[in-house]
Design an enzyme around this catalytic site. Sequence first.
Site, mmCIF file in Angstrom:
data_model
loop_
_atom_site.group_PDB
_atom_site.id
_atom_site.type_symbol
_atom_site.label_atom_id
_atom_site.label_comp_id
_atom_site.label_asym_id
_atom_site.label_seq_id
_atom_site.Cartn_x
_atom_site.Cartn_y
_atom_site.Cartn_z
ATOM 1 N N PRO A 17 0.856 -1.196 0.000
ATOM 2 C CA PRO A 17 0.000 0.000 0.000
ATOM 3 C C PRO A 17 0.886 1.239 0.000
ATOM 4 C CG PRO A 17 0.024 -1.049 2.181
ATOM 5 C CD PRO A 17 0.845 -1.908 1.281
ATOM 6 N N MET A 18 0.570 2.202 -0.874
ATOM 7 C CA MET A 18 1.367 3.442 -0.894
ATOM 8 C C MET A 18 0.472 4.636 -1.193
ATOM 9 S SD MET A 18 5.033 2.699 -2.709
ATOM 10 C CE MET A 18 4.505 1.468 -3.877
ATOM 11 N N GLN A 70 -6.724 -1.027 3.038
ATOM 12 C CA GLN A 70 -5.912 -0.710 4.218
ATOM 13 C C GLN A 70 -6.490 0.480 4.964
ATOM 14 O OE1 GLN A 70 -2.049 1.148 4.716
ATOM 15 N NE2 GLN A 70 -1.265 -0.806 5.488
ATOM 16 N N CYS A 99 2.510 3.016 10.349
ATOM 17 C CA CYS A 99 2.777 4.373 9.860
ATOM 18 C C CYS A 99 3.407 5.211 10.973
ATOM 19 C CB CYS A 99 1.489 5.025 9.368
ATOM 20 S SG CYS A 99 1.808 6.679 8.737
ATOM 21 N N LYS A 135 -0.315 -4.748 9.190
ATOM 22 C CA LYS A 135 1.026 -4.418 8.675
ATOM 23 C C LYS A 135 1.751 -3.673 9.783
ATOM 24 C CE LYS A 135 3.321 -2.238 4.681
ATOM 25 N NZ LYS A 135 3.765 -0.873 5.034
ATOM 26 N N ASN A 194 8.823 -7.240 4.252
ATOM 27 C CA ASN A 194 8.868 -5.968 3.508
ATOM 28 C C ASN A 194 10.059 -5.125 3.983
ATOM 29 O OD1 ASN A 194 7.323 -2.863 4.040
ATOM 30 N ND2 ASN A 194 7.787 -3.567 1.990
ATOM 31 N N GLY A 195 10.645 -4.419 3.026
ATOM 32 C CA GLY A 195 11.749 -3.502 3.340
ATOM 33 C C GLY A 195 12.923 -3.732 2.437
ATOM 34 N N ASP A 196 13.193 -2.746 1.546
ATOM 35 C CA ASP A 196 14.388 -2.745 0.685
ATOM 36 C C ASP A 196 14.404 -3.840 -0.386
ATOM 37 O OD1 ASP A 196 15.386 -0.557 2.007
ATOM 38 O OD2 ASP A 196 16.754 -1.699 3.278
ATOM 39 N N ARG A 217 8.822 1.012 -2.605
ATOM 40 C CA ARG A 217 9.473 2.084 -3.375
ATOM 41 C C ARG A 217 9.994 1.638 -4.730
ATOM 42 N NH1 ARG A 217 13.695 3.638 0.797
ATOM 43 N NH2 ARG A 217 13.292 1.442 1.234
HETATM 44 C C1 LIG Z 1 5.164 7.001 -1.108
HETATM 45 C C2 LIG Z 1 4.919 5.994 -0.032
HETATM 46 C C3 LIG Z 1 3.668 5.847 0.492
HETATM 47 C C4 LIG Z 1 3.427 4.876 1.487
HETATM 48 N N1 LIG Z 1 2.151 4.710 1.936
HETATM 49 C C5 LIG Z 1 1.882 3.668 2.774
HETATM 50 C C6 LIG Z 1 0.533 3.346 3.123
HETATM 51 O O1 LIG Z 1 -0.420 3.960 2.670
HETATM 52 N N2 LIG Z 1 0.363 2.304 3.977
HETATM 53 C C7 LIG Z 1 1.404 1.559 4.483
HETATM 54 O O2 LIG Z 1 1.187 0.610 5.226
HETATM 55 N N3 LIG Z 1 2.671 1.845 4.162
HETATM 56 C C8 LIG Z 1 2.928 2.857 3.305
HETATM 57 N N4 LIG Z 1 4.215 3.085 2.916
HETATM 58 C C9 LIG Z 1 5.284 2.185 3.401
HETATM 59 C C10 LIG Z 1 5.501 1.039 2.388
HETATM 60 O O3 LIG Z 1 4.318 0.271 2.202
HETATM 61 C C11 LIG Z 1 6.655 0.105 2.814
HETATM 62 O O4 LIG Z 1 6.325 -0.482 4.053
HETATM 63 C C12 LIG Z 1 7.975 0.844 2.985
HETATM 64 O O5 LIG Z 1 8.190 1.775 1.935
HETATM 65 C C13 LIG Z 1 9.145 -0.161 2.982
HETATM 66 O O6 LIG Z 1 9.189 -0.909 1.787
HETATM 67 P P1 LIG Z 1 10.246 -0.576 0.613
HETATM 68 O O7 LIG Z 1 11.608 -0.633 1.234
HETATM 69 O O8 LIG Z 1 9.999 -1.655 -0.428
HETATM 70 O O9 LIG Z 1 9.948 0.797 0.120
HETATM 71 C C14 LIG Z 1 4.483 4.068 1.963
HETATM 72 C C15 LIG Z 1 5.766 4.245 1.437
HETATM 73 C C16 LIG Z 1 5.990 5.182 0.448
HETATM 74 C C17 LIG Z 1 7.389 5.326 -0.112
#
Ligand SMILES: Cc1cc2nc3c(=O)[nH]c(=O)nc-3n(C[C@H](O)[C@H](O)[C@H](O)COP(=O)(O)O)c2cc1C
Length: 305
Positions: A17-18, A70, A99, A135, A194-196, A217
């Site tokens: 979710p983003m 979410q 969050c 999450k 999740n992460g990186d 990301r």
């Molecule tokens: C632009 C953006 C928006 C995000 N929005 C949410 C969200 O709405 N809900 C959520 O649980 N996490 C949100 N996240 C966190 C991501 O879901 C993820 O947990 C975090 O970026 C780590 O994963 P990554 O290293 O693959 O980026 C957001 C992250 C980014 C960069």
Amino acid sequence: MFKIGNLRIRNPVFLAPMIDVTDLAYRQLCRKYVGMAYTEMIYISAILHENPKTKKLMMTNSNDKPIGLQVTGNNAEEFKELAKMNLKDYDLIDINCGCPSLRITGNEAGSYLLKNPGKIKEMIEILDNKIVTAKIRLGFKKNNVMKIAKEIEKAGTSALTVHARLANQGSSVKADWKWIKKVKREVGIPVIGNGDIKSGEDVDKMLDICDGAMVARAAIGNPLIFREIQRYLKTGKENKITKEEKLNEFKKYLELAKDYDVADINWIKRLGVEFLKGFKGAAKLREGFMLLKTYREIKDFVGKI
Ligand SMILES: Cc1cc2nc3c(=O)[nH]c(=O)nc-3n(C[C@H](O)[C@H](O)[C@H](O)COP(=O)(O)O)c2cc1C
């Protein structure tokens, strides 16, 4: 394949979710290659008010499956109202317990909930006629996360996504996957790591640790990363995604965003610059792109690249 509640997950790669990214149009670009996707985090209070902007964030359709809604909140009365709503279009409800934004934690929601798993239990019990997942981050001290995970499992969550950073860590801190492994050992429900994650190889490594791999990301402006992840999982190799392919995906996004009417111009531009990264003279291109004012102008601009 694994199950979240009675939901079959056929592909262990998840789109995260983003906020301002994962609208219905964007999810459609990723659908062919992901096992699960989510709406962005939506305030329960906004869902209850049914305002038009929130309705767009909640938009889904029969091609958008399986889909998690979410939500963020911590007010039991609001959860009760949510439980009464017709949410049959969503396969599950995911509670955001990660969050770190002060706007959310200030209302004792998001990662604040990790201080009080009892509250998460209360919310899951209210939503007892739905599949509920959570999450989380690693909490406020890493060696607490197994205890938190166990408590959330006992509260009745059907799966747990673990973003391997502490509640107060920024994205520049490396995600620490060993804690995902420890959580996986501790609980019986599916764990999504999740992460990186940036490549098929990363997904493969994550799937050695837990049941699913969630990408955030690295998928922004780059939905074809999921095609390459699948290629890697099948063949051990992935191809470079060309900038022309990325541009083509943005053109598809523009059409879908218009058809569904999910995104306003500013949203489209913010997301658009991510697709345009890597082009020759990208900074100049970006400058010109950001000056555009209408959907037509954006379409013409990308048509000329
Ligand atoms: C632009 C953006 C928006 C995000 N929005 C949410 C969200 O709405 N809900 C959520 O649980 N996490 C949100 N996240 C966190 C991501 O879901 C993820 O947990 C975090 O970026 C780590 O994963 P990554 O290293 O693959 O980026 C957001 C992250 C980014 C960069």
